[in-house]
Each structure stands twice: as C-alpha cells, then as structure tokens.
Design a protein around this motif. Structure first.
Motif, PDB file in Angstrom:
ATOM      1  N   GLU A  78       0.737  -1.101   0.190  1.00  9.27           N
ATOM      2  CA  GLU A  78       0.091  -0.010  -0.034  1.00  9.27           C
ATOM      3  C   GLU A  78       0.912   1.336   0.040  1.00  9.27           C
ATOM      4  O   GLU A  78       1.908   1.445   0.615  1.00  9.27           O
ATOM      5  N   LEU A  79       0.363   2.185  -0.862  1.00  5.05           N
ATOM      6  CA  LEU A  79       1.019   3.738  -0.584  1.00  5.05           C
ATOM      7  C   LEU A  79      -0.214   4.456  -0.321  1.00  5.05           C
ATOM      8  O   LEU A  79      -1.206   4.456  -1.039  1.00  5.05           O
ATOM      9  N   ASP A 104      -5.463   6.646  -1.522  1.00  2.33           N
ATOM     10  CA  ASP A 104      -4.545   5.337  -1.058  1.00  2.33           C
ATOM     11  C   ASP A 104      -4.629   4.324  -2.193  1.00  2.33           C
ATOM     12  O   ASP A 104      -5.862   3.981  -2.702  1.00  2.33           O
ATOM     13  N   PHE A 105      -3.514   3.596  -2.561  1.00  2.26           N
ATOM     14  CA  PHE A 105      -3.634   2.680  -3.768  1.00  2.26           C
ATOM     15  C   PHE A 105      -2.988   1.477  -2.985  1.00  2.26           C
ATOM     16  O   PHE A 105      -2.108   1.379  -2.197  1.00  2.26           O
ATOM     17  N   GLY A 106      -3.610   0.358  -3.294  1.00  3.35           N
ATOM     18  CA  GLY A 106      -3.097  -1.256  -2.953  1.00  3.35           C
ATOM     19  C   GLY A 106      -2.779  -1.860  -4.301  1.00  3.35           C
ATOM     20  O   GLY A 106      -3.421  -1.826  -5.234  1.00  3.35           O
ATOM     21  N   PHE A 107      -1.759  -2.371  -4.197  1.00  2.65           N
ATOM     22  CA  PHE A 107      -1.136  -3.225  -5.270  1.00  2.65           C
ATOM     23  C   PHE A 107      -0.907  -4.802  -4.881  1.00  2.65           C
ATOM     24  O   PHE A 107      -0.388  -5.654  -5.865  1.00  2.65           O
ATOM     25  N   LYS A 108      -1.545  -5.338  -3.901  1.00  2.00           N
ATOM     26  CA  LYS A 108      -1.384  -6.689  -3.815  1.00  2.00           C
ATOM     27  C   LYS A 108      -2.255  -7.674  -4.590  1.00  2.00           C
ATOM     28  O   LYS A 108      -1.518  -8.733  -5.089  1.00  2.00           O
ATOM     29  N   ASP A 109      -3.371  -7.235  -5.023  1.00  2.00           N
ATOM     30  CA  ASP A 109      -4.113  -8.126  -6.096  1.00  2.00           C
ATOM     31  C   ASP A 109      -3.107  -8.196  -7.533  1.00  2.00           C
ATOM     32  O   ASP A 109      -3.215  -9.134  -8.097  1.00  2.00           O
TER      33      ASP A 109
END
Length: 319
Positions: free
Chosen positions: A59-60, A79-84
C-alpha cells in the motif's frame, strides 16, 4: 491484524497515519506519504492447500492538508493497494481510499471512498484469518464508495459515524444498498471498552440486517488481554461470533499473540479457529519486522477428515 488499544491508537481520518513521512510542509500546506509492504510465505488452513508467496499489504497512502486558520483544516487522502496486481500478475493498482474533508477542533467530516465507522471494531490479533472473519462487521461490509463519515476524538472518548448512501452498483463495487454505522470507544486506567452498530439495507428492500458488537481489553503491563462479541440478525436468522486474544511483550522487540475465534449460525455447527504468532521488530528500525504464525480450525470435509494446519512466515516494512 488490529490493535488492542483502540481509543489510544485510532487516528481520525483527518490526522494521517502516525507512521507517515512528511514529504513537504510549508505555508500551512502538508503532504505526507506512508507505505505498508508485507510479503509472506503461507499455507492456508484448509484441505489440500499448498504453500505460496502471498502479498498481504502493498500500500501507498497519500495525505494532504491545508491549514485554513481559526482551527479549521481541509484534508484529503488517496490510497492505492497493489497486492491483487502482484498476486494475479496484473498491471495497475487498486484504489482503496479517495476522500476529502474538513476538520474543526476535535471533529472531522469527510466524504468519498473510505472505511465505515465499524471498521474500527475488533480485537482479533491473527496475521491472517481463513475460516472465521475478524468479526461480524468484516463478514458484512466495512467500506464503500459513497460514504459520508464524521469522527470525533475527545480526550478519553472516540466516536465515529458513517453512512453509505443508497446505491445499486454492487456488481462492480461489492456494495448494494445503504449502510448506517456507529462506533464508540473509551479508555480508563488501562481498560478499554468499545461498541459498534451497523444497519444494512439491500437496494430495493424494506428489511434491514442489523449487526452489533461489544469489546473490552485490559493492559496488565506484561500482557494485553481482550475479547469481543458481535451478532448479525437478518430475517430472524442470527449469526454470532466471539474472539479472545492475548498479546505478550516477551522482550522490547518481540510480541507473542495467542487467540481464537468462534462463529455460530442458526441451525448449523459452530466453527472455531485458533492461532499463535510471534513478531520481531528490529531495534534499529521498529517499522521493519519479521513474523511467523500457525493456525488451525475444527472444520471437517465431507468424508470427516480434519482441516490441515496453516502456517506462514514473512517480513513487513512500513513508513
């Protein structure tokens, strides 16, 4: 994994993360950035599961604020998430939060894509849960795209209320209908009490699904002991859940957590899951940690065989 001391640890949506790095600050403008990167080797609790590399958090989080004078602040989060994207080998990111608001004194008002007030509820301390949700609110919904939220942070009382406006975009966003949420927490001499309530109504329906929960935790100094209970009532069908958790500070750098969760539905066998984990934070940088966990549930497959134990080990870097 949620913190035990909610009233002390909760930051309102207007405050930004306590771990955030201040990138720029001048003439009443503040820009903060924080990240949370967690990667682990994991074999989930279940049947014929295989070990894999899993991305729990990538996450950022961006936070901006303007001091408008007279104790008034304008703020926004993106906020951005990149796990997917990492797990599915996809390009791009997932927008997790996007909202703006105003803060005056101890109160803030925000609207946009963000967490519901009841997302603050819960004492569960597992790094990962597989069989049982963190609590009943997690099993229903804890965030939305059309959310209005108010946070009030007093000296010993924290109050949050939110409303997810009525929508029918559930096919794309996972939200169908409207939600009213309320969360209250207080802390006195090491004892923390919290309560939460959510009313959910599906789009086009006059009937509501009501969920409520209570929790308590106490700091003994050498350990933190906590419990919560939550229940959902829909069309006279009730689902209840309780959690117990204990966190021991075995050293200045090391915490050990033990816990269990139990979920019970009407006319069905209850499900119990237990876990134990250890987290080590490096003395030179407390935002860098390594961890390990084992977990097991009493699920059985159609042939009566017990579920296999789950385990994981990984590393977390945040700022």
């Amino acid at each position: 994994m949620k913190k035990l001391l909610l009233a002390v640890a909760v930051s309102t949506v207007a405050a930004g993360s306590v771990n955030a790095a201040t990138v720029y600050e001048k003439d009443g403008f503040t820009y903060k950035l924080n990240g949370d990167f967690q990667v682990q080797f994991r074999q989930a609790t279940g049947f014929d599961e295989r070990a894999e590399v899993e991305y729990d958090d990538l996450e950022l989080k961006n936070y901006v604020a303007y001091d408008l004078g007279n104790d008034l602040t304008a703020f926004g989060r993106l906020d951005f998430g990149f796990k997917d994207a990492a797990e599915k080998d996809e390009n791009g990111s997932n927008l997790e939060e996007a909202f703006v608001g105003l803060k005056y004194g101890v109160a803030s008002f925000s609207f946009g894509k963000q967490n519901f007030a009841t997302d603050e509820f819960g004492i569960e301390q597992a790094i990962e849960v597989e069989t049982v949700d963190e609590d009943r609110f997690e099993g229903i919904a804890t965030d939305g795209d059309d959310t209005i939220r108010v946070d009030i942070e007093l000296e010993n009382v924290y109050i949050a209320a939110s409303h997810e406006m009525k929508t029918n975009d559930g096919a794309s966003a996972g939200i169908d209908g409207e939600y009213y949420d309320l969360f209250v927490a207080t802390e006195l001499a090491g004892l923390e009490l919290a309560a939460a309530y959510q009313q959910a109504r599906a789009y086009g329906s006059a009937d509501s699904m009501d969920t409520w929960g209570i929790s308590a935790s106490y700091d003994f100094g050498f350990m933190n002991l906590a419990a919560d209970y939550s229940s959902t009532d829909e069309d006279d069908f009730e689902t209840t859940q309780y959690n117990l958790a204990a966190v021991f500070a075995v050293a200045a750098t090391t915490d050990v957590a033990l816990g269990m969760g139990n979920k019970e539905e009407d006319d069905a066998d209850d499900i119990t899951e237990w876990y134990a984990n250890v987290t080590y934070k490096f003395p030179a940088a407390k935002n860098v940690s390594v961890f390990a966990e084992i977990a097991q549930s009493d699920l059985e497959d159609a042939s009566g065989d017990d579920a296999d134990m789950g385990f994981l080990a990984g590393m977390r870097v945040k700022f």
